[in-house]
Design a protein around this motif. Sequence first.
Motif, mmCIF file in Angstrom:
data_model
loop_
_atom_site.group_PDB
_atom_site.id
_atom_site.type_symbol
_atom_site.label_atom_id
_atom_site.label_comp_id
_atom_site.label_asym_id
_atom_site.label_seq_id
_atom_site.Cartn_x
_atom_site.Cartn_y
_atom_site.Cartn_z
ATOM 1 N N LEU A 179 0.846 -1.184 0.000
ATOM 2 C CA LEU A 179 0.000 0.000 0.000
ATOM 3 C C LEU A 179 0.886 1.241 0.000
ATOM 4 O O LEU A 179 1.582 1.515 0.972
ATOM 5 N N ASP A 180 0.874 1.980 -1.099
ATOM 6 C CA ASP A 180 1.679 3.189 -1.182
ATOM 7 C C ASP A 180 0.933 4.402 -0.658
ATOM 8 O O ASP A 180 1.542 5.352 -0.172
ATOM 9 N N GLU A 181 -0.385 4.393 -0.772
ATOM 10 C CA GLU A 181 -1.205 5.479 -0.236
ATOM 11 C C GLU A 181 -2.486 4.886 0.325
ATOM 12 O O GLU A 181 -3.018 3.917 -0.222
ATOM 13 N N LEU A 182 -2.957 5.469 1.414
ATOM 14 C CA LEU A 182 -4.243 5.071 1.981
ATOM 15 C C LEU A 182 -4.836 6.285 2.670
ATOM 16 O O LEU A 182 -4.219 6.845 3.570
ATOM 17 N N PRO A 204 -20.736 8.128 7.142
ATOM 18 C CA PRO A 204 -19.984 7.093 6.426
ATOM 19 C C PRO A 204 -18.697 7.630 5.829
ATOM 20 O O PRO A 204 -18.571 8.815 5.511
ATOM 21 N N LEU A 205 -17.725 6.718 5.643
ATOM 22 C CA LEU A 205 -16.406 7.071 5.132
ATOM 23 C C LEU A 205 -16.089 6.295 3.858
ATOM 24 O O LEU A 205 -16.590 5.186 3.650
ATOM 25 N N ARG A 206 -15.243 6.898 3.028
ATOM 26 C CA ARG A 206 -14.721 6.249 1.827
ATOM 27 C C ARG A 206 -13.204 6.117 1.975
ATOM 28 O O ARG A 206 -12.531 7.063 2.379
ATOM 29 N N MET A 207 -12.696 4.942 1.626
ATOM 30 C CA MET A 207 -11.259 4.691 1.661
ATOM 31 C C MET A 207 -10.726 4.670 0.226
ATOM 32 O O MET A 207 -11.327 4.053 -0.650
ATOM 33 N N THR A 208 -9.607 5.345 -0.001
ATOM 34 C CA THR A 208 -8.934 5.306 -1.298
ATOM 35 C C THR A 208 -7.527 4.775 -1.105
ATOM 36 O O THR A 208 -6.821 5.193 -0.179
ATOM 37 N N VAL A 209 -7.142 3.853 -1.993
ATOM 38 C CA VAL A 209 -5.883 3.132 -1.842
ATOM 39 C C VAL A 209 -5.136 3.162 -3.168
ATOM 40 O O VAL A 209 -5.731 2.932 -4.234
ATOM 41 N N ALA A 210 -3.842 3.447 -3.125
ATOM 42 C CA ALA A 210 -2.939 3.279 -4.261
ATOM 43 C C ALA A 210 -2.048 2.086 -3.953
ATOM 44 O O ALA A 210 -1.415 2.021 -2.890
ATOM 45 N N PRO A 213 -7.734 -8.723 -10.773
ATOM 46 C CA PRO A 213 -9.097 -8.546 -10.242
ATOM 47 C C PRO A 213 -9.322 -9.302 -8.933
ATOM 48 O O PRO A 213 -9.981 -8.792 -8.022
ATOM 49 N N GLU A 214 -8.757 -10.499 -8.828
ATOM 50 C CA GLU A 214 -8.917 -11.270 -7.594
ATOM 51 C C GLU A 214 -8.126 -10.627 -6.456
ATOM 52 O O GLU A 214 -8.595 -10.564 -5.311
ATOM 53 N N LEU A 215 -6.922 -10.155 -6.758
ATOM 54 C CA LEU A 215 -6.126 -9.488 -5.725
ATOM 55 C C LEU A 215 -6.844 -8.251 -5.201
ATOM 56 O O LEU A 215 -6.913 -8.028 -3.984
ATOM 57 N N VAL A 216 -7.390 -7.444 -6.102
ATOM 58 C CA VAL A 216 -8.099 -6.231 -5.687
ATOM 59 C C VAL A 216 -9.344 -6.596 -4.878
ATOM 60 O O VAL A 216 -9.659 -5.938 -3.880
ATOM 61 N N ARG A 217 -10.044 -7.661 -5.299
ATOM 62 C CA ARG A 217 -11.238 -8.080 -4.548
ATOM 63 C C ARG A 217 -10.871 -8.465 -3.117
ATOM 64 O O ARG A 217 -11.536 -8.064 -2.156
ATOM 65 N N ARG A 218 -9.800 -9.253 -2.983
ATOM 66 C CA ARG A 218 -9.380 -9.675 -1.641
ATOM 67 C C ARG A 218 -8.904 -8.480 -0.812
ATOM 68 O O ARG A 218 -9.154 -8.417 0.395
ATOM 69 N N LEU A 219 -8.213 -7.563 -1.458
ATOM 70 C CA LEU A 219 -7.739 -6.379 -0.741
ATOM 71 C C LEU A 219 -8.914 -5.557 -0.224
ATOM 72 O O LEU A 219 -8.919 -5.133 0.939
ATOM 73 N N VAL A 250 -14.468 1.214 -0.777
ATOM 74 C CA VAL A 250 -13.005 1.119 -0.848
ATOM 75 C C VAL A 250 -12.618 1.215 -2.312
ATOM 76 O O VAL A 250 -12.920 0.318 -3.109
ATOM 77 N N ASP A 251 -11.975 2.318 -2.690
ATOM 78 C CA ASP A 251 -11.530 2.533 -4.070
ATOM 79 C C ASP A 251 -10.052 2.172 -4.175
ATOM 80 O O ASP A 251 -9.231 2.686 -3.407
ATOM 81 N N VAL A 252 -9.723 1.286 -5.123
ATOM 82 C CA VAL A 252 -8.356 0.787 -5.261
ATOM 83 C C VAL A 252 -7.831 1.129 -6.649
ATOM 84 O O VAL A 252 -8.505 0.867 -7.660
ATOM 85 N N THR A 253 -6.629 1.698 -6.710
ATOM 86 C CA THR A 253 -5.928 1.946 -7.963
ATOM 87 C C THR A 253 -4.585 1.220 -7.921
ATOM 88 O O THR A 253 -3.801 1.423 -6.983
ATOM 89 N N VAL A 254 -4.337 0.366 -8.903
ATOM 90 C CA VAL A 254 -3.055 -0.314 -9.004
ATOM 91 C C VAL A 254 -2.116 0.593 -9.796
ATOM 92 O O VAL A 254 -2.346 0.873 -10.972
ATOM 93 N N THR A 255 -1.070 1.065 -9.154
ATOM 94 C CA THR A 255 -0.168 2.042 -9.783
ATOM 95 C C THR A 255 1.144 1.430 -10.259
ATOM 96 O O THR A 255 1.884 2.068 -11.004
#
Length: 255
Positions: free
Chosen positions: A54-57, A86-92, A102-108, A127-132
């Motif tokens: 996780l580079d950013e959270l 309610p809160l939103r999480m964003t992850v890089a 897709p499976e890795l992001v789902r598990r994350l 939970v919004d995930v971006t693979v950078t």
Amino acid sequence: MGGDGVLAAVRRQLALGRLLPLGGGALRGYWLTERAARAALRGAVAVALPMARLDELRLAPADPAASLPEEGDAVPGPPGAVPPGPLRMTVALAAYPALPLPELVRRLRAALAEVARERLGLDVVAVDVTVTELLGAEPEPATAGPEPPSPPDAFGSGGPGGPGADTVTDAVVGVPGVRELSSALDGWPGAVRVSDEADPPSRLVRLQLVLEGDGERALPAVLAEVGDAAAGAAASSGGPPPGPVRVAVLVTGIG
């Protein structure tokens, strides 16, 4: 305070990140620093998904337009705290593709949401995930960085004070799962402060805490016991309260 002292205080406050509300109901009046939440979430991911880094959270209100202070809030929060909601999480994310992405992001997403809701008590609804970056090898195990130091005086300039504050302090530090008191947030009156309020008539207890990070007890369970202990101690000492005892808690660190 000189210019260097002011700058250091500003840096310390910025390091805490947002002051996040816990998930309503029995947790109303409790907040967690974004820094503490981020450390707990990173640690959980490092164990559950070692192929991810996780580079950013970041955590923020899910709907900023609707995240306004409610009239007549039962417990006033720390200055600048995110209002309840309610809160939103964003992850890089940087990932070693040992699994299809897709499976890795789902598990994350599932791991982060579970830890945020069940272990920390945060009302995370997205939970919004971006693979950078794609990695050529699994990342080295993550290690938690050092926490910024607390002020030299454990209770700062606004130490335990007010009606029955010493009794409240003893009750709170005796709760299993409480590691120590804190005074990390400038602008809130120290680690333990008890005051009699006129509007509404009540006794208000404000606390800053660091909790244990061993994982044996979820944060909501510890804080429920902290609230009961603080309210009971404040009601039974320091003279009769002018009304109900209200408790506001900021968790500044975990482990």
